[in-house]
Design an enzyme around this catalytic site. Sequence first.
Site, mmCIF file in Angstrom:
data_model
loop_
_atom_site.group_PDB
_atom_site.id
_atom_site.type_symbol
_atom_site.label_atom_id
_atom_site.label_comp_id
_atom_site.label_asym_id
_atom_site.label_seq_id
_atom_site.Cartn_x
_atom_site.Cartn_y
_atom_site.Cartn_z
ATOM 1 N N ARG A 15 27.177 40.455 39.299
ATOM 2 C CA ARG A 15 28.003 39.977 38.176
ATOM 3 C C ARG A 15 27.192 39.351 37.037
ATOM 4 O O ARG A 15 26.226 38.643 37.263
ATOM 5 C CB ARG A 15 28.991 38.918 38.693
ATOM 6 N N ARG A 37 30.213 29.283 49.718
ATOM 7 C CA ARG A 37 31.503 29.478 49.025
ATOM 8 C C ARG A 37 32.496 30.206 49.926
ATOM 9 O O ARG A 37 33.676 29.860 49.972
ATOM 10 C CB ARG A 37 31.298 30.253 47.723
ATOM 11 N N ARG A 83 42.918 25.074 45.817
ATOM 12 C CA ARG A 83 41.966 25.528 46.832
ATOM 13 C C ARG A 83 42.070 24.715 48.114
ATOM 14 O O ARG A 83 41.328 24.991 49.066
ATOM 15 C CB ARG A 83 40.547 25.353 46.286
ATOM 16 N N LYS A 124 39.757 37.417 40.656
ATOM 17 C CA LYS A 124 40.760 36.520 40.062
ATOM 18 C C LYS A 124 40.556 36.403 38.551
ATOM 19 O O LYS A 124 41.505 36.560 37.773
ATOM 20 C CB LYS A 124 40.669 35.115 40.701
HETATM 21 P P1 AP5 Z 1 35.601 38.025 39.185
HETATM 22 O O1 AP5 Z 1 36.839 38.445 38.499
HETATM 23 O O2 AP5 Z 1 34.607 37.242 38.427
HETATM 24 O O3 AP5 Z 1 35.963 37.310 40.580
HETATM 25 P P2 AP5 Z 1 36.581 35.871 40.893
HETATM 26 O O4 AP5 Z 1 37.587 36.056 41.951
HETATM 27 O O5 AP5 Z 1 36.985 35.202 39.632
HETATM 28 O O6 AP5 Z 1 35.292 35.210 41.546
HETATM 29 P P3 AP5 Z 1 34.617 33.797 41.314
HETATM 30 O O7 AP5 Z 1 33.203 33.924 41.810
HETATM 31 O O8 AP5 Z 1 34.827 33.305 39.928
HETATM 32 O O9 AP5 Z 1 35.425 32.933 42.312
HETATM 33 P P4 AP5 Z 1 35.079 31.575 42.836
HETATM 34 O O10 AP5 Z 1 36.369 31.209 43.434
HETATM 35 O O11 AP5 Z 1 33.917 31.516 43.751
HETATM 36 O O12 AP5 Z 1 34.572 30.751 41.554
HETATM 37 P P5 AP5 Z 1 35.239 29.667 40.629
HETATM 38 O O13 AP5 Z 1 34.696 29.833 39.287
HETATM 39 O O14 AP5 Z 1 36.694 29.626 40.812
HETATM 40 O O15 AP5 Z 1 34.911 39.349 39.755
HETATM 41 C C1 AP5 Z 1 33.643 39.294 40.398
HETATM 42 C C2 AP5 Z 1 32.804 40.504 39.976
HETATM 43 O O16 AP5 Z 1 33.409 41.699 40.457
HETATM 44 C C3 AP5 Z 1 32.686 40.703 38.448
HETATM 45 O O17 AP5 Z 1 31.398 41.204 38.161
HETATM 46 C C4 AP5 Z 1 33.756 41.753 38.127
HETATM 47 O O18 AP5 Z 1 33.393 42.533 36.993
HETATM 48 C C5 AP5 Z 1 33.760 42.582 39.400
HETATM 49 N N1 AP5 Z 1 35.088 43.113 39.726
HETATM 50 C C6 AP5 Z 1 36.276 42.487 39.606
HETATM 51 N N2 AP5 Z 1 37.274 43.281 40.026
HETATM 52 C C7 AP5 Z 1 36.695 44.449 40.436
HETATM 53 C C8 AP5 Z 1 37.205 45.660 40.971
HETATM 54 N N3 AP5 Z 1 38.514 45.830 41.188
HETATM 55 N N4 AP5 Z 1 36.325 46.640 41.295
HETATM 56 C C9 AP5 Z 1 34.972 46.462 41.083
HETATM 57 N N5 AP5 Z 1 34.436 45.348 40.553
HETATM 58 C C10 AP5 Z 1 35.278 44.343 40.239
HETATM 59 O O19 AP5 Z 1 34.651 28.309 41.279
HETATM 60 C C11 AP5 Z 1 33.277 28.011 41.186
HETATM 61 C C12 AP5 Z 1 33.000 26.650 41.810
HETATM 62 O O20 AP5 Z 1 33.704 25.623 41.073
HETATM 63 C C13 AP5 Z 1 33.478 26.465 43.256
HETATM 64 O O21 AP5 Z 1 32.528 26.952 44.186
HETATM 65 C C14 AP5 Z 1 33.647 24.935 43.315
HETATM 66 O O22 AP5 Z 1 32.413 24.298 43.413
HETATM 67 C C15 AP5 Z 1 34.228 24.627 41.945
HETATM 68 N N6 AP5 Z 1 35.703 24.694 41.917
HETATM 69 C C16 AP5 Z 1 36.454 25.534 41.123
HETATM 70 N N7 AP5 Z 1 37.764 25.333 41.334
HETATM 71 C C17 AP5 Z 1 37.852 24.350 42.277
HETATM 72 C C18 AP5 Z 1 38.954 23.724 42.930
HETATM 73 N N8 AP5 Z 1 40.237 24.086 42.627
HETATM 74 N N9 AP5 Z 1 38.685 22.774 43.844
HETATM 75 C C19 AP5 Z 1 37.417 22.393 44.137
HETATM 76 N N10 AP5 Z 1 36.324 22.970 43.558
HETATM 77 C C20 AP5 Z 1 36.535 23.933 42.641
HETATM 78 MG MG MG Z 2 36.352 33.488 38.607
#
Ligand code: AP5
Ligand code: MG
Length: 214
Positions: free
Chosen positions: A126, A171, A87, A13
């Site tokens: 990552r 997660r 979410r 994402k």
């Molecule tokens: P990346 O693009 O970083 O993936 P992502 O989908 O953004 O993954 P996240 O880990 O950020 O998602 P998340 O939902 O767990 O975390 P968030 O920050 O939202 O890609 C991942 C890796 O793969 C990278 O190394 C990239 O280079 C690689 N990659 C990407 N595309 C690729 C491809 N096509 N091929 C190969 N490699 C690739 O949330 C974190 C925490 O915050 C949550 O756990 C929660 O505690 C809190 N939180 C955030 N939002 C909310 C909400 N709305 N409600 C409640 N709690 C929330």
């Molecule tokens: Mg992210």
Amino acid sequence: MNIILLGPPGAGKGTQARKLVEERGMIQLSTGDMLREAKSSGTEMGNKVAAVMDAGELVTDEIVIGLIEEKLEGDHGGGFIFDGFPRTLAQADALGDLLSKHGTALTAVIAMEVNDDALVERITARSTCGNCGEGYNDISKPIPADQKCIKCGASDFKRRADDNEDSLRTRLMEYYKKTSPLLGYYHAKGDLKWVPGLGEIADVAAGINKVLDA
Ligand code: AP5
Ligand code: MG
């Protein structure tokens, strides 16, 4: 144009949102990035959510809806990319209400199709540039040999506190229990578009652009 990037942790994402910001001038609203910023600057809210985030659990709806509400008051530019929000069903309802209050609506909800094995591999590999936020991956996009970020030249790479196997398991479970019902919710509204998320970053981007240009 306002879109949601919907998918489990590691689906890509953030990676795809950054491309859309560069290529289309859209505004990325990542609740994860906002919460991490609050956590690292030690605000009262940041301190409150730190342990919950590190464990991989969801922060309360009230906090994240408040963060998004604040951002929607600002510049709408080329439209919003909601990354990691909504979410829960309560967050999805709140987003619909907020957008309609601002006289706008969702254009599409892009569901990124991936599998759990790829997610574990991506997340444990990552890292991110601590200066500009450019994303790296030990397998698919390694940090350059000279240890300088390709975007800004800084040498300050970070790994997330929740990118470990225990938090990742939580997660993923949070995603399946609380977020995956949104697939049905947006399908019923006619907004859901599936895009393959397992290919190269550029191929995934092409899939997203095809939906946006349709
Ligand atoms: P990346 O693009 O970083 O993936 P992502 O989908 O953004 O993954 P996240 O880990 O950020 O998602 P998340 O939902 O767990 O975390 P968030 O920050 O939202 O890609 C991942 C890796 O793969 C990278 O190394 C990239 O280079 C690689 N990659 C990407 N595309 C690729 C491809 N096509 N091929 C190969 N490699 C690739 O949330 C974190 C925490 O915050 C949550 O756990 C929660 O505690 C809190 N939180 C955030 N939002 C909310 C909400 N709305 N409600 C409640 N709690 C929330
Ligand atoms: Mg992210």
